[in-house]
Design an enzyme around this catalytic site. Structure first.
Site, PDB file in Angstrom:
ATOM      1  N   HIS A 149       5.560   4.870  -3.261  1.00 41.83           N
ATOM      2  CA  HIS A 149       5.427   6.328  -3.160  1.00 41.83           C
ATOM      3  C   HIS A 149       6.615   7.056  -3.782  1.00 41.83           C
ATOM      4  O   HIS A 149       6.507   8.220  -4.146  1.00 41.83           O
ATOM      5  CB  HIS A 149       5.231   6.741  -1.702  1.00 41.83           C
ATOM      6  CG  HIS A 149       3.840   6.493  -1.210  1.00 41.83           C
ATOM      7  ND1 HIS A 149       3.218   7.281  -0.269  1.00 41.83           N
ATOM      8  CD2 HIS A 149       2.933   5.537  -1.540  1.00 41.83           C
ATOM      9  CE1 HIS A 149       1.998   6.817  -0.031  1.00 41.83           C
ATOM     10  NE2 HIS A 149       1.807   5.752  -0.789  1.00 41.83           N
ATOM     11  N   HIS A 200      -1.707  -4.704   0.040  1.00 40.83           N
ATOM     12  CA  HIS A 200      -2.468  -4.453   1.266  1.00 40.83           C
ATOM     13  C   HIS A 200      -2.814  -5.757   1.999  1.00 40.83           C
ATOM     14  O   HIS A 200      -3.651  -5.756   2.887  1.00 40.83           O
ATOM     15  CB  HIS A 200      -3.718  -3.616   0.964  1.00 40.83           C
ATOM     16  CG  HIS A 200      -3.392  -2.214   0.558  1.00 40.83           C
ATOM     17  ND1 HIS A 200      -4.346  -1.295   0.165  1.00 40.83           N
ATOM     18  CD2 HIS A 200      -2.201  -1.548   0.491  1.00 40.83           C
ATOM     19  CE1 HIS A 200      -3.760  -0.147  -0.133  1.00 40.83           C
ATOM     20  NE2 HIS A 200      -2.454  -0.267   0.053  1.00 40.83           N
ATOM     21  N   THR A 201      -2.164  -6.820   1.641  1.00 37.60           N
ATOM     22  CA  THR A 201      -2.224  -8.058   2.422  1.00 37.60           C
ATOM     23  C   THR A 201      -1.257  -7.993   3.603  1.00 37.60           C
ATOM     24  O   THR A 201      -1.226  -8.889   4.446  1.00 37.60           O
ATOM     25  CB  THR A 201      -1.919  -9.285   1.529  1.00 37.60           C
ATOM     26  OG1 THR A 201      -2.241 -10.466   2.251  1.00 37.60           O
ATOM     27  CG2 THR A 201      -0.464  -9.340   1.089  1.00 37.60           C
ATOM     28  N   ARG A 260       5.845  -0.074   0.626  1.00 37.03           N
ATOM     29  CA  ARG A 260       5.087   1.137   0.298  1.00 37.03           C
ATOM     30  C   ARG A 260       5.996   2.308  -0.054  1.00 37.03           C
ATOM     31  O   ARG A 260       5.666   3.131  -0.921  1.00 37.03           O
ATOM     32  CB  ARG A 260       4.203   1.505   1.487  1.00 37.03           C
ATOM     33  CG  ARG A 260       3.302   2.704   1.221  1.00 37.03           C
ATOM     34  CD  ARG A 260       2.259   2.817   2.314  1.00 37.03           C
ATOM     35  NE  ARG A 260       1.314   3.887   2.053  1.00 37.03           N
ATOM     36  CZ  ARG A 260       1.133   4.920   2.885  1.00 37.03           C
ATOM     37  NH1 ARG A 260       1.820   5.009   4.011  1.00 37.03           N
ATOM     38  NH2 ARG A 260       0.250   5.856   2.586  1.00 37.03           N
ATOM     39  N   ASP A 316      13.216   7.503  -8.301  1.00 35.97           N
ATOM     40  CA  ASP A 316      14.450   8.299  -8.322  1.00 35.97           C
ATOM     41  C   ASP A 316      14.930   8.677  -6.930  1.00 35.97           C
ATOM     42  O   ASP A 316      15.757   9.585  -6.776  1.00 35.97           O
ATOM     43  CB  ASP A 316      14.231   9.574  -9.156  1.00 35.97           C
ATOM     44  CG  ASP A 316      13.139  10.454  -8.561  1.00 35.97           C
ATOM     45  OD1 ASP A 316      12.518  10.063  -7.537  1.00 35.97           O
ATOM     46  OD2 ASP A 316      12.898  11.551  -9.116  1.00 35.97           O
ATOM     47  N   ASN A 358       2.295  11.027   2.544  1.00 37.21           N
ATOM     48  CA  ASN A 358       3.535  10.539   3.171  1.00 37.21           C
ATOM     49  C   ASN A 358       3.667  10.885   4.653  1.00 37.21           C
ATOM     50  O   ASN A 358       4.155  10.070   5.439  1.00 37.21           O
ATOM     51  CB  ASN A 358       4.758  11.114   2.435  1.00 37.21           C
ATOM     52  CG  ASN A 358       4.826  10.662   0.975  1.00 37.21           C
ATOM     53  OD1 ASN A 358       4.248   9.642   0.611  1.00 37.21           O
ATOM     54  ND2 ASN A 358       5.511  11.423   0.142  1.00 37.21           N
ATOM     55  N   ASP A 366       0.353 -12.986   1.477  1.00 36.60           N
ATOM     56  CA  ASP A 366      -0.433 -14.073   0.885  1.00 36.60           C
ATOM     57  C   ASP A 366      -1.576 -13.450   0.070  1.00 36.60           C
ATOM     58  O   ASP A 366      -1.545 -12.258  -0.209  1.00 36.60           O
ATOM     59  CB  ASP A 366      -0.963 -14.997   2.011  1.00 36.60           C
ATOM     60  CG  ASP A 366      -1.736 -14.210   3.074  1.00 36.60           C
ATOM     61  OD1 ASP A 366      -2.242 -13.097   2.777  1.00 36.60           O
ATOM     62  OD2 ASP A 366      -1.858 -14.707   4.212  1.00 36.60           O
ATOM     63  N   GLY A 414       8.781   9.277 -10.963  1.00 36.81           N
ATOM     64  CA  GLY A 414       9.608   8.102 -11.225  1.00 36.81           C
ATOM     65  C   GLY A 414      10.393   7.598 -10.021  1.00 36.81           C
ATOM     66  O   GLY A 414      10.458   8.250  -8.978  1.00 36.81           O
ATOM     67  N   VAL A 430       5.838   9.399  -7.897  1.00 38.35           N
ATOM     68  CA  VAL A 430       6.062  10.845  -7.974  1.00 38.35           C
ATOM     69  C   VAL A 430       7.341  11.084  -8.780  1.00 38.35           C
ATOM     70  O   VAL A 430       8.446  10.904  -8.274  1.00 38.35           O
ATOM     71  CB  VAL A 430       6.174  11.463  -6.559  1.00 38.35           C
ATOM     72  CG1 VAL A 430       6.391  12.973  -6.655  1.00 38.35           C
ATOM     73  CG2 VAL A 430       4.914  11.151  -5.756  1.00 38.35           C
ATOM     74  N   SER A 467      13.518  10.353  -4.760  1.00 38.64           N
ATOM     75  CA  SER A 467      13.149  11.726  -4.365  1.00 38.64           C
ATOM     76  C   SER A 467      12.440  11.758  -3.015  1.00 38.64           C
ATOM     77  O   SER A 467      12.584  12.717  -2.253  1.00 38.64           O
ATOM     78  CB  SER A 467      12.273  12.380  -5.441  1.00 38.64           C
ATOM     79  OG  SER A 467      11.113  11.615  -5.676  1.00 38.64           O
TER      80      SER A 467
HETATM   81  C1  HEM Z   1      -4.269   1.297  -5.440  1.00 39.20           C
HETATM   82  C2  HEM Z   1      -4.114   2.447  -4.835  1.00 39.20           C
HETATM   83  C3  HEM Z   1      -3.607   2.554  -3.422  1.00 39.20           C
HETATM   84  C4  HEM Z   1      -4.163   3.287  -2.446  1.00 39.20           C
HETATM   85  C5  HEM Z   1      -5.403   4.166  -2.555  1.00 39.20           C
HETATM   86  C6  HEM Z   1      -3.377   3.080  -1.245  1.00 39.20           C
HETATM   87  C7  HEM Z   1      -3.607   3.674  -0.038  1.00 39.20           C
HETATM   88  C8  HEM Z   1      -2.994   3.319   1.147  1.00 39.20           C
HETATM   89  C9  HEM Z   1      -3.304   3.884   2.427  1.00 39.20           C
HETATM   90  C10 HEM Z   1      -4.305   4.982   2.683  1.00 39.20           C
HETATM   91  C11 HEM Z   1      -2.554   3.236   3.352  1.00 39.20           C
HETATM   92  C12 HEM Z   1      -2.547   3.493   4.857  1.00 39.20           C
HETATM   93  C13 HEM Z   1      -1.665   4.686   5.143  1.00 39.20           C
HETATM   94  C14 HEM Z   1      -1.889   5.239   6.537  1.00 39.20           C
HETATM   95  O1  HEM Z   1      -3.024   5.268   6.995  1.00 39.20           O
HETATM   96  O2  HEM Z   1      -0.894   5.676   7.153  1.00 39.20           O
HETATM   97  C15 HEM Z   1      -1.741   2.277   2.653  1.00 39.20           C
HETATM   98  C16 HEM Z   1      -0.847   1.427   3.250  1.00 39.20           C
HETATM   99  C17 HEM Z   1      -0.039   0.580   2.553  1.00 39.20           C
HETATM  100  N1  HEM Z   1       0.093   0.523   1.174  1.00 39.20           N
HETATM  101 FE1  HEM Z   1      -1.160   1.311  -0.170  1.00 39.20          FE
HETATM  102  N2  HEM Z   1      -2.372   2.210  -1.539  1.00 39.20           N
HETATM  103  C18 HEM Z   1      -2.456   1.872  -2.854  1.00 39.20           C
HETATM  104  C19 HEM Z   1      -1.583   1.070  -3.555  1.00 39.20           C
HETATM  105  C20 HEM Z   1      -0.467   0.483  -3.007  1.00 39.20           C
HETATM  106  C21 HEM Z   1       0.606  -0.117  -3.762  1.00 39.20           C
HETATM  107  C22 HEM Z   1       0.684  -0.130  -5.295  1.00 39.20           C
HETATM  108  C23 HEM Z   1       1.499  -0.599  -2.865  1.00 39.20           C
HETATM  109  C24 HEM Z   1       2.807  -1.306  -3.089  1.00 39.20           C
HETATM  110  C25 HEM Z   1       3.229  -1.750  -4.256  1.00 39.20           C
HETATM  111  C26 HEM Z   1       0.968  -0.318  -1.546  1.00 39.20           C
HETATM  112  C27 HEM Z   1       1.525  -0.726  -0.368  1.00 39.20           C
HETATM  113  C28 HEM Z   1       1.029  -0.414   0.887  1.00 39.20           C
HETATM  114  C29 HEM Z   1       1.498  -1.031   2.105  1.00 39.20           C
HETATM  115  C30 HEM Z   1       2.483  -2.175   2.199  1.00 39.20           C
HETATM  116  C31 HEM Z   1       0.847  -0.387   3.162  1.00 39.20           C
HETATM  117  C32 HEM Z   1       1.065  -0.618   4.675  1.00 39.20           C
HETATM  118  C33 HEM Z   1       2.279   0.234   5.073  1.00 39.20           C
HETATM  119  C34 HEM Z   1       2.684   0.134   6.532  1.00 39.20           C
HETATM  120  O3  HEM Z   1       2.148  -0.649   7.311  1.00 39.20           O
HETATM  121  O4  HEM Z   1       3.613   0.901   6.887  1.00 39.20           O
HETATM  122  N3  HEM Z   1      -0.203   0.377  -1.678  1.00 39.20           N
HETATM  123  N4  HEM Z   1      -2.019   2.357   1.301  1.00 39.20           N
END
Ligand code: HEM
Ligand SMILES: *[C@@H]1O[C@H](CO)[C@@H](O)[C@H](O)[C@H]1NC(C)=O
Length: 323
Positions: free
Chosen positions: A68, A196-197, A64, A76, A96, A251, A74, A72, A78
């Site tokens: 992030h 989100h798997t 993640r 980089d 963040n 998965d 690119g 923002v 940041s």
């Molecule tokens: C499609 C739009 C996306 C939205 C709206 C979104 C939103 C979120 C939110 C709200 C969380 C939980 C954060 C928290 O409650 O602290 C999360 C967790 C996460 N997101 Fe996304 N996300 C998106 C796309 C992505 C992408 C593109 C990636 C990676 C390429 C990603 C990877 C992750 C991962 C791995 C977690 C778990 C992080 C952890 O356990 O520390 N997400 N995301």
């Protein structure tokens, strides 16, 4: 112009422009450090491996972190910059703060790499490598990481807060347009959402979904409500897994969950809610190989977002501070 340049120069210029040789991402390459820091990949991998074996979730957090950073201004580095008395960075931005993790792992890799090859490897590249290594360690696909990004000397709190990183309340059309704005297709968006798997979300991120959405499995919402009180402010930081089945395995269970209305975030379930992405969610739920290969391609594309190359930016000595 036509009068001062022979026609072949004009044709050659048009050719170069068409091929995108002028664009920064084309300057990234998988062997960028093969001479200048040959051990960077093995060093990063061993640090990520020990972090993930201590805490499997760290793999999700590092994935993640890359997203992030890239969304923002690119990829980089940041996002890694700490606030100082004269500088406000991105760490305290809404998407963040109290949420993005893994900064210490990046710092650890950087310090090891810096002793082997001082001033050579950027923090932005270390983030890209750590994301790939994390996915592989948790059982997902591998890909060759393109390298050669340089580190920003700036960051943008306002940009990080501007919605470029879409919120979990997003509609499908917002998700599509936010990814499109970064040069990523709807297919890339759905594949990348498969992240989100793995990992966890805070109650504050999914409270409206488990209390107000109607496209949610009722036993699933009841279970989640047990650890996420209705009242705003209470239990905001309580964690639940994004994938109820296998939150530390990369998965395709995320997509299977969506088919049974068990997406944790509102934005997750938007991908399977009667819209244009339903069919792709079904495809990924039935074909883990297709998901893995689309995911890997989309990660490479995400890593190409506006990198600093050439003499732009710098190679930071410490990832949390500009030189
Ligand atoms: C499609 C739009 C996306 C939205 C709206 C979104 C939103 C979120 C939110 C709200 C969380 C939980 C954060 C928290 O409650 O602290 C999360 C967790 C996460 N997101 Fe996304 N996300 C998106 C796309 C992505 C992408 C593109 C990636 C990676 C390429 C990603 C990877 C992750 C991962 C791995 C977690 C778990 C992080 C952890 O356990 O520390 N997400 N995301
Ligand atoms: C559910 O929706 C109502 C009406 O929009 C709103 O007032 C309430 O805060 C929402 N509840 C949660 C837990 O989000």
């Amino acid at each position: 112009m036509a009068s001062r340049h022979p026609i072949w120069v004009i044709v050659a210029m048009a050719f170069v422009t068409t091929l995108g040789w002028g664009s920064a991402s084309a300057q990234l390459s998988t062997n960028f450090y093969s001479k200048s820091c040959p051990n960077v990949l093995s060093t990063a991998k061993s640090v990520v491996q020990s972090a993930v074996s201590k805490e499997r979730r760290m793999g999700a957090s590092l994935l993640r972190l890359f997203f992030h950073d890239c969304f923002v201004n690119g990829c980089d580095g940041s996002i890694l910059l700490d606030d100082t008395s004269s500088f406000q960075g991105e760490k305290t931005a809404g998407p963040n703060q109290n949420s993005v993790r893994g900064y210490n792992v990046i710092d650890q890799i950087k310090s090891k790499v810096e002793s082997a090859c001082p001033g050579v490897v950027s923090c932005a590249d270390i983030v890209a490598i750590a994301a790939r290594d994390s996915v592989v360690l948790l059982g997902g696909p591998s890909w060759e990481v393109k390298l050669g990004r340089r580190d920003a000397r700036t960051a943008s709190l306002s940009r990080a807060n501007s919605g470029v990183i879409p919120p979990p309340t997003s509609t499908l059309s917002n998700l599509i347009s936010r990814f499109k704005a970064q040069g990523l297709s709807t297919r890339d968006m759905v594949a990348l959402s498969g992240s989100h798997t793995i990992g966890q979300a805070r109650c504050i991120s999914f409270r409206p979904r488990i209390y107000n959405d109607s496209n949610i499995d009722s036993s699933f919402s009841k279970t989640r409500q047990g650890k996420c009180p209705r009242t705003a402010g209470s239990g905001d930081n309580n964690l639940s897994p994004l994938d109820l089945q296998s939150p530390t395995a990369f998965d395709n269970a995320y997509f299977k969950n969506l088919l049974s209305n068990k997406g944790l975030l509102h934005s997750d379930q938007e991908l399977f809610n009667g819209g244009t992405t339903d069919s792709l969610v079904k495809t990924y739920s039935n074909n883990p190989k297709t998901f893995n290969s689309d995911f890997a391609s989309a990660m490479i594309k995400m890593g190409d977002i506006k990198p600093l190359t050439g003499s732009k930016g710098e190679i930071r000595k410490i990832c949390s501070k500009i030189n």
